[in-house]
Scaffold this motif. Structure first.
Motif, short mmCIF file in Angstrom:
data_model
loop_
_atom_site.label_atom_id
_atom_site.label_comp_id
_atom_site.label_asym_id
_atom_site.label_seq_id
_atom_site.Cartn_x
_atom_site.Cartn_y
_atom_site.Cartn_z
N ASP A 297 64.42 47.89 66.09
CA ASP A 297 64.37 46.43 65.91
C ASP A 297 65.74 45.90 65.52
OD1 ASP A 297 61.65 46.55 66.41
OD2 ASP A 297 61.12 46.70 64.30
N SER A 298 66.47 46.71 64.74
CA SER A 298 67.84 46.36 64.38
C SER A 298 68.56 47.63 63.98
CB SER A 298 67.87 45.34 63.23
OG SER A 298 67.27 45.87 62.06
N GLY A 299 69.87 47.54 63.91
CA GLY A 299 70.69 48.71 63.57
C GLY A 299 71.43 49.24 64.77
N GLU A 300 72.33 50.18 64.53
CA GLU A 300 73.17 50.73 65.58
C GLU A 300 73.11 52.25 65.58
OE1 GLU A 300 76.92 49.14 64.38
OE2 GLU A 300 76.68 47.31 65.55
N ILE A 301 73.28 52.83 66.78
CA ILE A 301 73.27 54.28 66.96
C ILE A 301 74.56 54.68 67.67
CG2 ILE A 301 72.12 56.24 68.06
CD1 ILE A 301 69.52 54.55 67.98
N TYR A 302 75.27 55.64 67.09
CA TYR A 302 76.48 56.18 67.70
C TYR A 302 76.28 57.67 67.93
CZ TYR A 302 78.72 51.80 66.36
OH TYR A 302 79.04 50.48 66.22
N ILE A 303 76.47 58.12 69.16
CA ILE A 303 76.39 59.54 69.51
C ILE A 303 77.66 59.90 70.28
CG2 ILE A 303 75.12 61.32 70.76
CD1 ILE A 303 72.57 59.86 70.20
N PHE A 304 78.28 61.01 69.91
CA PHE A 304 79.59 61.40 70.45
C PHE A 304 80.63 60.29 70.20
CE2 PHE A 304 76.46 63.36 73.49
CZ PHE A 304 76.56 64.64 73.00
N GLY A 305 80.44 59.53 69.12
CA GLY A 305 81.38 58.48 68.77
C GLY A 305 81.22 57.21 69.58
N GLU A 306 80.20 57.14 70.43
CA GLU A 306 80.01 56.00 71.32
C GLU A 306 78.72 55.27 70.95
OE1 GLU A 306 79.73 55.19 76.17
OE2 GLU A 306 79.79 57.22 75.36
N LYS A 307 78.79 53.96 70.87
CA LYS A 307 77.60 53.17 70.57
C LYS A 307 76.63 53.27 71.74
CE LYS A 307 76.02 48.62 69.08
NZ LYS A 307 76.42 47.24 68.71
N LEU B 113 69.09 51.61 60.69
CA LEU B 113 68.03 51.55 61.70
C LEU B 113 66.73 51.04 61.08
CD1 LEU B 113 68.28 54.77 63.89
CD2 LEU B 113 69.12 52.47 64.39
N VAL B 114 66.17 50.02 61.71
CA VAL B 114 64.89 49.47 61.28
C VAL B 114 63.94 49.47 62.47
CG1 VAL B 114 63.68 47.42 60.41
CG2 VAL B 114 65.95 48.01 59.51
N LYS B 115 62.72 49.92 62.23
CA LYS B 115 61.69 49.90 63.27
C LYS B 115 60.34 49.63 62.64
CE LYS B 115 60.01 50.32 67.40
NZ LYS B 115 60.38 49.37 68.48
N SER B 116 59.62 48.69 63.23
CA SER B 116 58.27 48.36 62.75
C SER B 116 57.28 48.46 63.90
CB SER B 116 58.24 46.94 62.17
OG SER B 116 59.10 46.82 61.06
N PHE B 117 56.07 48.83 63.58
CA PHE B 117 54.96 48.82 64.53
C PHE B 117 53.82 48.02 63.92
CE2 PHE B 117 57.14 52.84 65.63
CZ PHE B 117 57.35 52.62 66.99
N LYS B 118 53.37 47.01 64.65
CA LYS B 118 52.25 46.17 64.21
C LYS B 118 52.44 45.65 62.79
CE LYS B 118 48.94 48.47 67.26
NZ LYS B 118 47.66 49.23 67.36
N GLY B 119 53.67 45.22 62.52
CA GLY B 119 53.96 44.65 61.22
C GLY B 119 54.23 45.63 60.11
N LYS B 120 54.11 46.92 60.39
CA LYS B 120 54.36 47.94 59.37
C LYS B 120 55.74 48.57 59.60
CE LYS B 120 52.67 52.28 57.43
NZ LYS B 120 51.64 53.35 57.52
N THR B 121 56.58 48.55 58.58
CA THR B 121 57.92 49.13 58.69
C THR B 121 57.82 50.65 58.68
OG1 THR B 121 58.91 47.23 57.58
CG2 THR B 121 60.22 49.26 57.65
N VAL B 122 58.31 51.27 59.74
CA VAL B 122 58.26 52.73 59.87
C VAL B 122 59.58 53.35 59.46
CG1 VAL B 122 57.84 54.64 61.47
CG2 VAL B 122 56.57 52.50 61.73
N THR B 123 60.69 52.70 59.78
CA THR B 123 62.00 53.13 59.27
C THR B 123 62.69 51.92 58.68
OG1 THR B 123 63.18 52.77 61.37
CG2 THR B 123 62.19 54.94 61.02
N ASP B 124 63.32 52.13 57.54
CA ASP B 124 63.88 51.02 56.76
C ASP B 124 65.35 51.29 56.46
OD1 ASP B 124 64.36 48.89 55.13
OD2 ASP B 124 62.97 49.47 53.55
N ALA B 125 66.23 50.72 57.28
CA ALA B 125 67.68 50.81 57.06
C ALA B 125 68.15 52.27 56.96
CB ALA B 125 68.10 50.03 55.83
N VAL B 126 67.78 53.08 57.95
CA VAL B 126 68.13 54.51 57.95
C VAL B 126 69.54 54.71 58.50
CG1 VAL B 126 67.58 56.78 58.90
CG2 VAL B 126 65.74 55.27 58.11
N SER B 127 70.41 55.28 57.69
CA SER B 127 71.78 55.58 58.10
C SER B 127 72.03 57.07 57.91
CB SER B 127 72.79 54.77 57.27
OG SER B 127 72.60 53.38 57.46
#
Length: 304
Positions: A57-67, A10-24
């Motif tokens: 911004d990018s990455g995938e989330i699976y909850i209960f085994g479902e994307k 999981l990647v998320k940025s706000f105003k050009g600042k990376t807040v989460t960087d490839a979180v798995s």
């Protein structure tokens, strides 16, 4: 592995600042997962992405085994959540707020309202307008709302904020009960390491948007070595005696008065007597064990 929550890069940025960087992250079904890190580390952002309140911004989330996507919002009816500062209709009562939530969730067991009010200690103020609630009472009401529909998964962001010590203890007991008696999986964030240590089965450590480690509390306990904490009038004198007279080299001088001794081959009472006999002024001495806090800062310091 049966993960109830899994994220992939999981990647998320706000105003050009990376807040989460490839979180798995990987949360097993039926466990309590403690998500910890300093304020601003990215905990709330990850939790908002899990609930689709913020899109990655990018990455995938699976909850209960479902994307997860906008199309499978029905899955969110199986989740109870509390993210950041809880909001309520202030001019109606706590009970009425819960009744509205029942309607919103399509959950029509009104008897459950009295049950969760009792579980969160709000039974005596349930019919008071929320505008008259303290911050701690609102926090309890948010937890009551999160557990109202008997969710399979609880996602709680800093749930013990604003609670007094008794309230923190009560909520800790409640989360354990929900987990053990009802099989509820709990994903809980907190920067209070002592609380995470007392409740979590697994710990995820996040710093500056990067997930540094996921580790079970049982594995942390295996890393927790006993040591002797020595407070003395002169740590230089005590250090000299330990090394030159007693042959103890595995110790650390923390300050002018404080040492930690990791070589435990001499029992504490005997070591105390030897130090006193050789002129070391002892203020206090005792055997300690490293905690999640020690482990946490070791991980953070290695990353730095």
């Amino acid at each position: 592995m049966d993960y109830i929550i899994e994220t992939r890069n999981l990647v998320k940025s706000f105003k050009g600042k990376t807040v989460t960087d490839a979180v798995s992250i990987h949360v097993r079904r039926g466990e309590i997962y403690g998500f910890t890190g300093p304020n601003g580390a990215g905990k709330s952002t990850v939790m908002k992405m899990l609930l689709y309140l913020t899109l990655p911004d990018s990455g995938e989330i699976y909850i209960f085994g479902e994307k997860m996507s906008e199309r499978n919002y029905e899955s969110y009816k199986r989740i109870g959540s509390m993210i950041e500062s809880p909001c309520f209709y202030e001019k109606i009562t706590g009970r009425q707020n819960l009744e509205l939530h029942c309607g919103y969730m399509g959950y029509h067991n009104k008897e459950r309202i009295d049950e969760v009010l009792q579980m969160t200690g709000l039974q005596d103020c349930a019919d008071r307008h929320v505008s008259h609630y303290s911050m701690g009472m609102k926090q309890r009401l948010a937890i009551a709302r999160a557990i109202l529909a008997k969710p399979e998964l609880l996602i709680l962001d800093e749930p013990v904020n604003a609670l007094d010590p008794e309230g923190i203890r009560q909520m800790r007991t409640l989360f354990h009960r929900l987990n053990r008696e009802y099989g509820t999986t709990v994903f809980i964030s907190s920067h209070i390491l002592s609380e995470v240590e007392q409740i979590a089965d697994t710990v995820g450590i996040i710093q500056k948007g990067r997930l540094l480690q996921e580790i079970s509390m049982s594995d942390i306990c295996k890393c927790q070595a006993d040591y002797i904490k020595l407070e003395t009038e002169d740590s230089s004198r005590a250090g000299y005696l330990l090394e030159q007279v007693f042959g103890i080299t595995d110790f650390k001088v923390l300050s002018e008065t404080l040492l930690e001794i990791y070589d435990l081959h001499i029992p504490v009472p005997k070591l105390c007597g030897m130090l006193v006999q050789n002129g070391a002024g002892i203020i206090s001495i005792g055997k300690k064990q490293n905690s999640l806090e020690n482990y946490f800062f070791d991980v953070i310091e290695k990353e730095i």
